[in-house]
Design a protein around this motif. Structure first.
Motif, PDB file in Angstrom:
ATOM      1  N   ARG A  30      44.849 -56.741 -19.457  1.00 23.96           N
ATOM      2  CA  ARG A  30      44.573 -55.587 -20.078  1.00 23.96           C
ATOM      3  C   ARG A  30      43.524 -54.732 -21.071  1.00 23.96           C
ATOM      4  N   LEU A  31      42.363 -55.852 -22.214  1.00 24.77           N
ATOM      5  CA  LEU A  31      41.100 -55.313 -22.150  1.00 24.77           C
ATOM      6  C   LEU A  31      40.044 -54.641 -21.664  1.00 24.77           C
ATOM      7  N   ALA A  32      39.997 -54.662 -20.608  1.00 30.25           N
ATOM      8  CA  ALA A  32      39.650 -53.743 -19.851  1.00 30.25           C
ATOM      9  C   ALA A  32      40.332 -52.662 -19.700  1.00 30.25           C
ATOM     10  N   ILE A  33      41.432 -51.562 -19.468  1.00 31.64           N
ATOM     11  CA  ILE A  33      41.851 -50.338 -19.588  1.00 31.64           C
ATOM     12  C   ILE A  33      42.367 -50.068 -20.701  1.00 31.64           C
ATOM     13  N   THR A  34      42.080 -51.074 -21.882  1.00 35.14           N
ATOM     14  CA  THR A  34      42.239 -50.134 -23.404  1.00 35.14           C
ATOM     15  C   THR A  34      41.234 -50.111 -23.968  1.00 35.14           C
ATOM     16  N   ASP A  35      41.401 -49.307 -25.090  1.00 34.29           N
ATOM     17  CA  ASP A  35      40.796 -48.729 -25.975  1.00 34.29           C
ATOM     18  C   ASP A  35      41.475 -49.681 -26.828  1.00 34.29           C
ATOM     19  N   LEU A  48      40.409 -49.449 -30.163  1.00 33.85           N
ATOM     20  CA  LEU A  48      40.751 -48.804 -31.484  1.00 33.85           C
ATOM     21  C   LEU A  48      41.864 -48.470 -31.580  1.00 33.85           C
ATOM     22  N   THR A  49      42.966 -47.613 -30.715  1.00 32.10           N
ATOM     23  CA  THR A  49      43.471 -47.093 -30.747  1.00 32.10           C
ATOM     24  C   THR A  49      44.895 -47.667 -30.081  1.00 32.10           C
ATOM     25  N   LEU A  50      44.329 -48.780 -29.281  1.00 30.78           N
ATOM     26  CA  LEU A  50      45.370 -49.397 -28.234  1.00 30.78           C
ATOM     27  C   LEU A  50      45.690 -49.037 -27.632  1.00 30.78           C
ATOM     28  N   LEU A  51      45.898 -48.019 -26.941  1.00 31.84           N
ATOM     29  CA  LEU A  51      46.012 -46.303 -25.660  1.00 31.84           C
ATOM     30  C   LEU A  51      44.973 -46.723 -24.374  1.00 31.84           C
ATOM     31  N   TYR A  52      45.103 -46.265 -23.454  1.00 35.06           N
ATOM     32  CA  TYR A  52      44.674 -46.802 -22.010  1.00 35.06           C
ATOM     33  C   TYR A  52      43.181 -45.783 -22.053  1.00 35.06           C
ATOM     34  N   ASN A  53      42.226 -46.460 -21.399  1.00 31.81           N
ATOM     35  CA  ASN A  53      40.846 -45.639 -21.825  1.00 31.81           C
ATOM     36  C   ASN A  53      41.067 -44.412 -21.333  1.00 31.81           C
ATOM     37  N   HIS A  54      39.734 -43.943 -20.722  1.00 31.14           N
ATOM     38  CA  HIS A  54      39.091 -43.022 -20.121  1.00 31.14           C
ATOM     39  C   HIS A  54      38.857 -42.987 -18.980  1.00 31.14           C
ATOM     40  N   ARG A  55      38.331 -44.175 -17.956  1.00 26.69           N
ATOM     41  CA  ARG A  55      38.213 -44.882 -17.224  1.00 26.69           C
ATOM     42  C   ARG A  55      39.588 -44.656 -16.325  1.00 26.69           C
ATOM     43  N   TYR A  56      40.300 -46.486 -17.350  1.00 28.89           N
ATOM     44  CA  TYR A  56      41.786 -46.367 -16.352  1.00 28.89           C
ATOM     45  C   TYR A  56      42.906 -45.259 -16.459  1.00 28.89           C
ATOM     46  N   PHE A  57      42.553 -44.241 -16.852  1.00 26.78           N
ATOM     47  CA  PHE A  57      42.836 -42.223 -16.931  1.00 26.78           C
ATOM     48  C   PHE A  57      42.780 -41.579 -15.650  1.00 26.78           C
ATOM     49  N   GLN A  58      41.893 -41.918 -15.711  1.00 29.30           N
ATOM     50  CA  GLN A  58      41.088 -41.458 -14.345  1.00 29.30           C
ATOM     51  C   GLN A  58      41.500 -41.762 -13.019  1.00 29.30           C
ATOM     52  N   GLU A  59      41.715 -43.333 -13.001  1.00 31.84           N
ATOM     53  CA  GLU A  59      42.204 -43.770 -11.770  1.00 31.84           C
ATOM     54  C   GLU A  59      43.897 -43.230 -11.468  1.00 31.84           C
ATOM     55  N   ARG A  60      44.376 -43.474 -13.098  1.00 30.20           N
ATOM     56  CA  ARG A  60      46.198 -43.600 -12.769  1.00 30.20           C
ATOM     57  C   ARG A  60      46.623 -42.373 -12.424  1.00 30.20           C
ATOM     58  N   LEU A  61      45.520 -41.268 -13.068  1.00 25.91           N
ATOM     59  CA  LEU A  61      45.621 -39.484 -12.659  1.00 25.91           C
ATOM     60  C   LEU A  61      45.902 -39.303 -11.087  1.00 25.91           C
ATOM     61  N   GLU A  62      44.250 -39.771 -10.629  1.00 23.96           N
ATOM     62  CA  GLU A  62      44.628 -39.910  -9.129  1.00 23.96           C
ATOM     63  C   GLU A  62      45.422 -40.529  -8.141  1.00 23.96           C
ATOM     64  N   SER A  63      45.903 -41.322  -8.485  1.00 24.74           N
ATOM     65  CA  SER A  63      47.179 -41.937  -7.515  1.00 24.74           C
ATOM     66  C   SER A  63      48.177 -41.607  -7.642  1.00 24.74           C
ATOM     67  N   GLU A  64      48.407 -41.078  -9.874  1.00 23.08           N
ATOM     68  CA  GLU A  64      49.864 -40.028 -10.283  1.00 23.08           C
ATOM     69  C   GLU A  64      50.306 -38.588  -8.938  1.00 23.08           C
ATOM     70  N   ILE A  65      48.578 -38.328  -8.874  1.00 16.72           N
ATOM     71  CA  ILE A  65      48.709 -36.761  -8.196  1.00 16.72           C
ATOM     72  C   ILE A  65      48.946 -36.723  -6.652  1.00 16.72           C
ATOM     73  N   LYS A  66      49.436 -38.439  -5.882  1.00 19.61           N
ATOM     74  CA  LYS A  66      48.779 -37.919  -4.469  1.00 19.61           C
ATOM     75  C   LYS A  66      50.521 -38.837  -4.265  1.00 19.61           C
ATOM     76  N   ASN A  67      51.020 -39.088  -5.345  1.00 21.81           N
ATOM     77  CA  ASN A  67      52.371 -40.012  -5.644  1.00 21.81           C
ATOM     78  C   ASN A  67      53.699 -38.535  -5.387  1.00 21.81           C
ATOM     79  N   ALA A  68      52.528 -37.873  -6.763  1.00 20.32           N
ATOM     80  CA  ALA A  68      53.825 -36.812  -7.019  1.00 20.32           C
ATOM     81  C   ALA A  68      54.065 -35.635  -5.698  1.00 20.32           C
ATOM     82  N   HIS A  69      52.956 -35.591  -4.838  1.00 26.20           N
ATOM     83  CA  HIS A  69      52.847 -34.912  -4.382  1.00 26.20           C
ATOM     84  C   HIS A  69      53.417 -35.329  -3.123  1.00 26.20           C
ATOM     85  N   TYR A  70      53.599 -36.386  -2.596  1.00 22.23           N
ATOM     86  CA  TYR A  70      54.465 -37.284  -1.857  1.00 22.23           C
ATOM     87  C   TYR A  70      55.998 -37.747  -1.656  1.00 22.23           C
ATOM     88  N   ASN A  71      55.946 -38.054  -2.890  1.00 25.37           N
ATOM     89  CA  ASN A  71      57.996 -37.322  -3.376  1.00 25.37           C
ATOM     90  C   ASN A  71      58.025 -36.252  -4.056  1.00 25.37           C
TER      91      ASN A  71
END
Length: 358
Positions: free
Chosen positions: A252-257, A259-282
């Motif tokens: 959790r600490l590796a993917i969380t900011d 200060l704000t306890l939101l996801y950090n920039h690196r995790y967001f980029q990984e999820r953005l790439e995977s979710e774009i593929k899932n949206a195209h597929y589904n």
């Protein structure tokens, strides 16, 4: 084979009578083993006046002489049987722990799936009617949540007949037997005319992680050896759960900011790439919201960075309350935030953005 006491060879001709006679005349109690005879312990004999004359040729040799009333069989068979049972229980214990380790080391298996397999294993190994594993809720430590449950056919029929239901959430401070197990940190047995219940706390040092709740037939109470074995299973689970929680915190600490306890920039980029593929597929909608805080630099310059951090935390909490759990809110950098809305069209995304801005 030579006997050190009498110095005779038991396999020579005509030595059985000599050995018995020498044994009778010996003043010291010794244990000897005669071929085709059971081991006998002979007490010390001060006089041989009670002994019968030596046996005639062809006469049957008695297994235990009647004129030695204190003669007794040494319990060799009992010792062997005890050793065999002890080895069997050790083997059964090692086999059980090995099976549990195999389940816990399965790659890609979620914790609830691992615990579900363990409940099934315990029901099969100990002939249980039902096995439940409860763990303390991380968000609400006063609640016990049932993570795994497996019931045999007998318990299912009994539950239908008596309208018994599994308490999926148990209050720690309530009157439930599981709450008592947590408070007293010891196993508790409960006997009824319909079932036998045995609850074991999952403890590690001073911390209590959960409870293993077992139901058996009223005619099949758990033996002491089985209870001890189940306690070692609880200890094994407590060690694993401690390491699992550490791993979850590190992940959790590796993917969380921080200060704000939101996801950090690196995790967001990984999820953005995977979710774009899932949206195209589904063939689903995928929306992205980018926002920042106006005049944030002036807040830092006039009121200090501590006050600026509070503003960032307040905005992050507002975003969390507005979006769904399946969405991906992240701190993109500085005072900039990004929100990935899964299966959401443009109109709904604009409403959410307006709600956050207001």
């Amino acid at each position: 084979m030579n006997n050190p006491l009498f110095g005779v060879n038991l396999f020579e001709k005509n030595t059985i009578k000599k050995t018995i006679q020498a044994l009778i005349e010996s003043p010291i109690a010794e244990k000897i083993t005669i071929p085709d005879f059971c081991p006998v312990v002979i007490p010390s004999v001060e006089s041989t006046s009670l002994m019968k004359p030596p046996l005639e040729s062809g006469q049957m040799l008695p297994l235990f002489p009647r004129n030695l009333p204190e003669a007794k069989i040494e319990p060799i068979s009992t010792t062997v049987e005890y050793s065999w049972n002890e080895l069997y229980h050790k083997y059964k214990k090692m086999q059980l722990h090995y099976s549990i380790c195999q389940i816990l080391l399965k790659v890609g298996l979620q914790l609830n799936a691992q615990l579900q397999e363990i409940t099934r294993l315990l029901v099969e190994k100990f002939s249980l009617w039902q096995c439940n594993i409860f763990l303390l809720d991380e968000e609400e430590p006063s609640d016990l949540i049932c993570w795994a449950n497996f019931s045999s056919r007998q318990m299912q029929l009994l539950a239908i007949k008596m309208d018994l239901r599994v308490d999926w959430v148990v209050r720690v401070g309530g009157d439930n037997p599981l709450a008592t197990v947590l408070q007293e940190r010891k196993d508790i047995s409960q006997d009824t005319e319909f079932y036998h219940r045995y609850s074991i706390p999952i403890c590690h040092q001073k911390d209590v992680a959960g409870v293993i709740d077992l139901f058996t037939s009223p005619m099949h109470a758990l033996a002491i050896e089985d209870q001890l074995m189940l306690k070692t299973v609880a200890a094994q689970l407590s060690s694993y759960l401690e390491e699992y929680q550490r791993y979850q915190i590190a992940q959790r600490l590796a993917i969380t900011d921080g200060l704000t306890l939101l996801y950090n920039h690196r995790y967001f980029q990984e999820r953005l790439e995977s979710e774009i593929k899932n949206a195209h597929y589904n063939d689903e909608w995928l929306s992205l919201i980018l926002l920042d805080i106006d005049h944030f630099k002036q807040v830092n310059d006039l009121h200090g960075h501590l006050q600026g951090d509070k503003v960032l935390q307040y905005v992050a909490q507002t975003i969390k309350k507005t979006v769904r759990e399946c969405d991906v809110p992240a701190r993109y950098g500085g005072e900039e935030f990004a929100i990935l809305l899964l299966n959401t069209n443009v109109k709904i995304a604009m409403r959410i953005a307006e709600r956050i801005r207001e």
